[in-house]
Design a protein around this motif. Structure first.
Motif, mmCIF file in Angstrom:
data_model
loop_
_atom_site.group_PDB
_atom_site.id
_atom_site.type_symbol
_atom_site.label_atom_id
_atom_site.label_comp_id
_atom_site.label_asym_id
_atom_site.label_seq_id
_atom_site.Cartn_x
_atom_site.Cartn_y
_atom_site.Cartn_z
ATOM 1 N N GLU A 47 -31.570 6.487 12.258
ATOM 2 C CA GLU A 47 -31.400 5.721 13.510
ATOM 3 C C GLU A 47 -32.717 5.700 14.296
ATOM 4 O OE1 GLU A 47 -28.758 3.888 14.725
ATOM 5 O OE2 GLU A 47 -27.947 4.239 12.718
ATOM 6 N N GLU A 48 -33.401 6.859 14.303
ATOM 7 C CA GLU A 48 -34.690 6.949 15.004
ATOM 8 C C GLU A 48 -35.729 6.032 14.361
ATOM 9 O OE1 GLU A 48 -37.260 10.639 16.226
ATOM 10 O OE2 GLU A 48 -35.170 11.272 16.041
ATOM 11 N N THR A 50 -35.219 3.269 12.893
ATOM 12 C CA THR A 50 -34.972 1.848 13.217
ATOM 13 C C THR A 50 -35.542 1.471 14.597
ATOM 14 O OG1 THR A 50 -32.797 2.250 14.206
ATOM 15 C CG2 THR A 50 -32.840 1.796 11.828
ATOM 16 N N ARG A 51 -35.859 2.480 15.418
ATOM 17 C CA ARG A 51 -36.420 2.182 16.745
ATOM 18 C C ARG A 51 -37.947 2.359 16.790
ATOM 19 N NH1 ARG A 51 -31.528 4.941 18.131
ATOM 20 N NH2 ARG A 51 -32.654 6.918 18.306
ATOM 21 N N ARG A 59 -35.783 -4.705 13.958
ATOM 22 C CA ARG A 59 -36.092 -5.587 15.095
ATOM 23 C C ARG A 59 -36.078 -7.053 14.680
ATOM 24 N NH1 ARG A 59 -40.071 -2.401 16.045
ATOM 25 N NH2 ARG A 59 -41.654 -3.783 15.191
#
Ligand code: AVI
Length: 317
Positions: A47-48, A50-51, A59
């Motif tokens: 999850e991290e 993906t940011r 994105r």
């Protein structure tokens, strides 16, 4: 007392994990399937990822879905059951559901916890939409709920997860999806594009070291669940571009000669030897469509961003 020569497996450890790790560490080249990244910590680290600023796929794909799902809805028509393969947190799903006028939503995921959480979240956002969760591994044959038996389906397979399979396995999966989704089905799939190698490497070897932690967490998991004593500080994360195979490969590289034990078995690795942990295949416009056709789907529309970094493709059975 042990009645056979296998070391005991900790309660709750998946026997398939043990088998894959022992087989993979003994193989040449050494390789452990990427599916084992995703314990609780691994899922948090993903999850991290993906940011991260360097990890463009999430994105760019999200922006493509926001911009083009209206058109997907016009082509597919209303009333389809949206079937998402590997729905995870269903983060991208609202972009599709809000624009295609579905009759129901079928999230498929191996994690019951993810399914419950995402079903609750979506029920709040789409209170009138029937949700039929299926707890299953989408890499195996799927039986869809009776409730959607006679409804045309729109499969949804975002995130470029297809890239984590070698093309042959990817084509087999696409064929199996076609069979599960049935007559008149459509599929919306996300594929990462071939691009500048520096951009690709940065996406899989970020400055903050999150992808390195994600890769090394596999060793932590092996030590914890399989009674291992792998010296984690002796390994380094490596992301390399394999041009012949058109893929990013992740490896764990031994920095010195190491000897360790996993589930009672002893392994020795020389300095610079690696454990291959993931493939992430990238597709060009032709090879991506070819893969779909090999899997029994006919591409009918495709959208990419200005930089051609990522594509979402709509295909029909
Ligand atoms: C899940 N999958 C599509 C990711 C990818 O880009 O191949 C997994 C990943 N591995 C490292 N970073 C992200």
């Amino acid at each position: 007392m042990l009645l056979h020569d296998e070391a005991p497996v900790k309660t709750g450890t998946d026997p398939a994990f043990r088998a894959d790790v022992l087989r993979g560490l003994a193989a040449r080249p050494r390789a452990v399937p990427a599916r084992w990244f995703y314990d609780t910590r691994g899922s948090e680290l993903f999850e991290e990822i993906t940011r991260l600023p360097e990890y463009y796929p999430t994105r760019v794909e999200t922006a493509l879905l926001e911009a083009h799902c209206g058109e997907v809805g016009r082509i597919a028509g209303p009333g389809r059951a949206v079937v998402e393969f590997g729905s995870g947190s269903s983060a991208k799903t609202p972009h599709l559901l809000s624009q295609v006028a579905p009759s129901s939503y079928v999230p498929i995921d191996i994690s019951g916890e993810f399914l419950r959480e995402s079903a609750e979240g979506l029920a709040a956002q789409f209170p009138a939409l029937p949700v039929h969760p299926v707890e299953a591994d989408f890499m195996r044959p799927i039986h869809l709920p009776e409730a959607v038996a006679d409804v045309p389906k729109l499969g949804f397979f975002p995130g470029s997860t297809i890239g984590n399979m070698v093309p042959r396995t990817g084509a087999d999966l696409l064929r199996a999806m076609r069979q599960s989704l049935g007559e008149g089905a459509m599929l919306l799939i996300g594929m990462d594009r071939i691009k500048d190698v520096d951009v690709l490497i940065a996406a899989y070897d970020d400055a903050a070291g999150v992808t390195a932690a994600f890769n090394l967490n596999l060793l932590e998991r092996i030590n914890r669940e399989l009674d291992g004593d792998i010296p984690i500080d002796a390994f380094r994360h490596r992301a390399i571009w394999n041009d012949m195979e058109s893929r990013i490969e992740m490896h764990l590289e031994a920095q010195r000669d190491v000897v360790f034990t996993v589930a009672g078995e002893r392994f020795a690795m020389a300095a610079r030897e690696t454990i291959h942990t993931e493939n992430s295949h990238k597709y060009g416009p032709q090879s991506g469509r070819m893969l779909l056709r090999t899997g029994g789907w006919t591409p009918i529309a495709e959208w990419t961003d200005g930089g051609e970094n990522f594509a979402i493709i709509l295909a029909e059975a």
